[in-house]
Write a protein that holds these residues in place. Structure first.
Motif, PDB file in Angstrom:
ATOM      1  N   LEU A 182       0.820  -1.209   0.000  1.00 49.59           N
ATOM      2  CA  LEU A 182       0.000   0.000   0.000  1.00 49.59           C
ATOM      3  C   LEU A 182       0.856   1.263   0.000  1.00 49.59           C
ATOM      4  O   LEU A 182       0.638   2.169  -0.814  1.00 49.59           O
ATOM      5  CB  LEU A 182      -0.923  -0.003   1.220  1.00 49.59           C
ATOM      6  CG  LEU A 182      -1.719   1.285   1.452  1.00 49.59           C
ATOM      7  CD1 LEU A 182      -2.689   1.546   0.307  1.00 49.59           C
ATOM      8  CD2 LEU A 182      -2.458   1.233   2.779  1.00 49.59           C
ATOM      9  N   ILE A 183       1.828   1.327   0.906  1.00 47.08           N
ATOM     10  CA  ILE A 183       2.635   2.536   0.993  1.00 47.08           C
ATOM     11  C   ILE A 183       3.491   2.729  -0.254  1.00 47.08           C
ATOM     12  O   ILE A 183       3.735   3.854  -0.705  1.00 47.08           O
ATOM     13  CB  ILE A 183       3.507   2.533   2.283  1.00 47.08           C
ATOM     14  CG1 ILE A 183       4.123   3.904   2.526  1.00 47.08           C
ATOM     15  CG2 ILE A 183       4.563   1.441   2.221  1.00 47.08           C
ATOM     16  CD1 ILE A 183       3.128   4.989   2.823  1.00 47.08           C
ATOM     17  N   ASN A 184       3.908   1.622  -0.860  1.00 48.31           N
ATOM     18  CA  ASN A 184       4.672   1.694  -2.122  1.00 48.31           C
ATOM     19  C   ASN A 184       3.804   2.313  -3.220  1.00 48.31           C
ATOM     20  O   ASN A 184       4.251   3.205  -3.955  1.00 48.31           O
ATOM     21  CB  ASN A 184       5.131   0.290  -2.515  1.00 48.31           C
ATOM     22  CG  ASN A 184       6.176   0.302  -3.607  1.00 48.31           C
ATOM     23  OD1 ASN A 184       6.211   1.179  -4.456  1.00 48.31           O
ATOM     24  ND2 ASN A 184       7.037  -0.701  -3.608  1.00 48.31           N
ATOM     25  N   ILE A 185       2.566   1.858  -3.325  1.00 43.95           N
ATOM     26  CA  ILE A 185       1.658   2.383  -4.353  1.00 43.95           C
ATOM     27  C   ILE A 185       1.410   3.880  -4.131  1.00 43.95           C
ATOM     28  O   ILE A 185       1.478   4.685  -5.076  1.00 43.95           O
ATOM     29  CB  ILE A 185       0.325   1.612  -4.334  1.00 43.95           C
ATOM     30  CG1 ILE A 185       0.536   0.181  -4.830  1.00 43.95           C
ATOM     31  CG2 ILE A 185      -0.729   2.320  -5.191  1.00 43.95           C
ATOM     32  CD1 ILE A 185      -0.675  -0.719  -4.672  1.00 43.95           C
ATOM     33  N   ILE A 186       1.122   4.254  -2.870  1.00 45.71           N
ATOM     34  CA  ILE A 186       0.830   5.663  -2.585  1.00 45.71           C
ATOM     35  C   ILE A 186       2.034   6.545  -2.901  1.00 45.71           C
ATOM     36  O   ILE A 186       1.893   7.639  -3.468  1.00 45.71           O
ATOM     37  CB  ILE A 186       0.391   5.824  -1.117  1.00 45.71           C
ATOM     38  CG1 ILE A 186      -0.984   5.162  -0.914  1.00 45.71           C
ATOM     39  CG2 ILE A 186       0.326   7.305  -0.733  1.00 45.71           C
ATOM     40  CD1 ILE A 186      -1.448   5.137   0.528  1.00 45.71           C
ATOM     41  N   MET A 187       3.226   6.073  -2.559  1.00 42.41           N
ATOM     42  CA  MET A 187       4.414   6.876  -2.840  1.00 42.41           C
ATOM     43  C   MET A 187       4.688   6.955  -4.336  1.00 42.41           C
ATOM     44  O   MET A 187       5.117   7.987  -4.847  1.00 42.41           O
ATOM     45  CB  MET A 187       5.614   6.309  -2.084  1.00 42.41           C
ATOM     46  CG  MET A 187       5.472   6.447  -0.578  1.00 42.41           C
ATOM     47  SD  MET A 187       6.998   6.127   0.312  1.00 42.41           S
ATOM     48  CE  MET A 187       7.952   7.580  -0.108  1.00 42.41           C
ATOM     49  N   ASP A 188       4.430   5.860  -5.065  1.00 45.85           N
ATOM     50  CA  ASP A 188       4.544   5.905  -6.528  1.00 45.85           C
ATOM     51  C   ASP A 188       3.631   6.984  -7.103  1.00 45.85           C
ATOM     52  O   ASP A 188       3.984   7.682  -8.055  1.00 45.85           O
ATOM     53  CB  ASP A 188       4.169   4.550  -7.137  1.00 45.85           C
ATOM     54  CG  ASP A 188       5.339   3.594  -7.216  1.00 45.85           C
ATOM     55  OD1 ASP A 188       6.495   4.037  -7.077  1.00 45.85           O
ATOM     56  OD2 ASP A 188       5.098   2.388  -7.426  1.00 45.85           O
ATOM     57  N   GLN A 189       2.446   7.098  -6.510  1.00 44.46           N
ATOM     58  CA  GLN A 189       1.446   8.034  -7.019  1.00 44.46           C
ATOM     59  C   GLN A 189       1.695   9.473  -6.578  1.00 44.46           C
ATOM     60  O   GLN A 189       1.068  10.391  -7.106  1.00 44.46           O
ATOM     61  CB  GLN A 189       0.053   7.594  -6.546  1.00 44.46           C
ATOM     62  CG  GLN A 189      -0.389   6.255  -7.123  1.00 44.46           C
ATOM     63  CD  GLN A 189      -1.633   5.724  -6.453  1.00 44.46           C
ATOM     64  OE1 GLN A 189      -1.939   6.075  -5.307  1.00 44.46           O
ATOM     65  NE2 GLN A 189      -2.378   4.878  -7.151  1.00 44.46           N
ATOM     66  N   THR A 190       2.597   9.674  -5.612  1.00 42.76           N
ATOM     67  CA  THR A 190       2.804  11.018  -5.061  1.00 42.76           C
ATOM     68  C   THR A 190       4.270  11.449  -5.185  1.00 42.76           C
ATOM     69  O   THR A 190       4.679  11.976  -6.203  1.00 42.76           O
ATOM     70  CB  THR A 190       2.331  11.066  -3.596  1.00 42.76           C
ATOM     71  OG1 THR A 190       2.994  10.020  -2.854  1.00 42.76           O
ATOM     72  CG2 THR A 190       0.824  10.865  -3.504  1.00 42.76           C
ATOM     73  N   THR A 191       5.039  11.207  -4.140  1.00 40.72           N
ATOM     74  CA  THR A 191       6.414  11.719  -4.092  1.00 40.72           C
ATOM     75  C   THR A 191       7.434  10.824  -4.767  1.00 40.72           C
ATOM     76  O   THR A 191       8.569  11.234  -5.014  1.00 40.72           O
ATOM     77  CB  THR A 191       6.844  11.925  -2.632  1.00 40.72           C
ATOM     78  OG1 THR A 191       6.778  10.666  -1.939  1.00 40.72           O
ATOM     79  CG2 THR A 191       5.923  12.916  -1.941  1.00 40.72           C
ATOM     80  N   GLY A 192       7.029   9.572  -5.067  1.00 36.61           N
ATOM     81  CA  GLY A 192       7.964   8.619  -5.647  1.00 36.61           C
ATOM     82  C   GLY A 192       8.475   7.653  -4.595  1.00 36.61           C
ATOM     83  O   GLY A 192       8.942   8.067  -3.528  1.00 36.61           O
ATOM     84  N   ALA A 193       8.397   6.352  -4.893  1.00 34.92           N
ATOM     85  CA  ALA A 193       8.841   5.323  -3.958  1.00 34.92           C
ATOM     86  C   ALA A 193      10.356   5.141  -4.059  1.00 34.92           C
ATOM     87  O   ALA A 193      10.932   5.309  -5.138  1.00 34.92           O
ATOM     88  CB  ALA A 193       8.137   3.999  -4.254  1.00 34.92           C
ATOM     89  N   PRO A 194      11.011   4.806  -2.944  1.00 29.09           N
ATOM     90  CA  PRO A 194      12.465   4.581  -2.998  1.00 29.09           C
ATOM     91  C   PRO A 194      12.803   3.350  -3.830  1.00 29.09           C
ATOM     92  O   PRO A 194      12.049   2.370  -3.845  1.00 29.09           O
ATOM     93  CB  PRO A 194      12.833   4.381  -1.528  1.00 29.09           C
ATOM     94  CG  PRO A 194      11.579   3.944  -0.858  1.00 29.09           C
ATOM     95  CD  PRO A 194      10.467   4.628  -1.588  1.00 29.09           C
ATOM     96  N   ASP A 195      13.927   3.407  -4.513  1.00 29.02           N
ATOM     97  CA  ASP A 195      14.376   2.265  -5.314  1.00 29.02           C
ATOM     98  C   ASP A 195      14.986   1.171  -4.452  1.00 29.02           C
ATOM     99  O   ASP A 195      14.953  -0.007  -4.812  1.00 29.02           O
ATOM    100  CB  ASP A 195      15.407   2.725  -6.356  1.00 29.02           C
ATOM    101  CG  ASP A 195      14.806   3.668  -7.389  1.00 29.02           C
ATOM    102  OD1 ASP A 195      13.619   3.470  -7.727  1.00 29.02           O
ATOM    103  OD2 ASP A 195      15.509   4.595  -7.836  1.00 29.02           O
ATOM    104  N   ASP A 196      15.535   1.560  -3.322  1.00 27.69           N
ATOM    105  CA  ASP A 196      16.206   0.601  -2.455  1.00 27.69           C
ATOM    106  C   ASP A 196      15.189  -0.252  -1.697  1.00 27.69           C
ATOM    107  O   ASP A 196      14.303   0.282  -1.021  1.00 27.69           O
ATOM    108  CB  ASP A 196      17.116   1.347  -1.467  1.00 27.69           C
ATOM    109  CG  ASP A 196      17.946   0.389  -0.633  1.00 27.69           C
ATOM    110  OD1 ASP A 196      19.018  -0.007  -1.105  1.00 27.69           O
ATOM    111  OD2 ASP A 196      17.494   0.029   0.477  1.00 27.69           O
TER     112      ASP A 196
END
Length: 216
Positions: A182-196
């Motif tokens: 869930l948090i990965n999806i939300i960050m992808d949709q907003t600030t960008g998810a970390p690659d690490d």
């Protein structure tokens, strides 16, 4: 993905055109609609740990919100009135704001393992009566608001949708790991998810800790 465009020649514009596509409503489908919570509806609500709450603002925008707690969390105050505790969430307050603007609500009660559901329609008020809120406490934490619904219609809904979807069939359960968290999806949709991956796991763990800390 290519943008989809509706052909206006195939868009229904009135209820007469809609009903011409279907057989007449069965008498029982009309007669089953009740105006109060009879013993069967009360029993169903008492067993239900989950419902969907449908609301609509004055601007016409609709919203559906999930509500869940231990079975029996919705309090039946009398044959025409029930109360839903508002538990801690993301503080968007979409449903509550909609109710202030337009009190009409629709509820869909579900019971795990039951393919039939219970539909309740009515009008809602947001209530902060301390005694009512105290009666809805879990782990000594009372909700800040109760959604009190005056029932206008209630009826059982058939099992077809749940049978088609196999919702409760464990053999049809999907592997959650096949999609990002869930948090990965939300960050992808907003600030960008970390690659690490380590950084992402830390965020996932933080969300789980937040669930434990703020659930009630």
């Amino acid at each position: 993905m290519q943008k989809f465009s509706l052909n206006p020649d195939f868009v229904l514009q009135d209820e007469t055109s809609l009903r011409e596509l279907f057989p007449a409503t069965h008498d029982l489908a009309v007669q089953k609609c009740q105006s109060t919570l009879d013993k069967h509806a009360r029993d169903f609500i008492g067993r239900s740990p989950f419902l969907c709450l449908g609301t609509q603002g004055l601007d016409g925008k609709a919203d559906v919100s999930p509500r869940g707690d231990p079975a029996g969390f919705v309090k039946i105050l009398d044959q025409e009135t029930l109360a839903i505790p508002d538990r801690p969430g993301n503080n968007r307050l979409d449903s509550l704001s909609n109710i202030l603007a337009n009190p009409s609500v629709g509820l869909l009660f579900m019971i795990p393992g039951f393919d039939d559901t219970l539909r309740v329609n009515g009008t809602a008020d947001l209530v902060v009566d301390p005694e009512l809120l105290k009666a809805m406490s879990i782990n000594d934490r009372a909700p800040k608001v109760a959604i009190v619904v005056k029932v206008t219609s209630v009826f059982m809904h058939c099992a077809k949708a749940f049978r088609r979807s196999h919702l409760w069939d464990p053999s049809r359960f999907q592997d959650r790991s096949e999609m990002p968290s869930l948090i990965n999806i939300i960050m992808d949709q907003t600030t960008g998810a970390p690659d690490d991956a380590t950084d992402m796991k830390a965020l996932d763990d933080k969300l789980e800790e937040d669930y434990k800390r703020t659930l009630y």
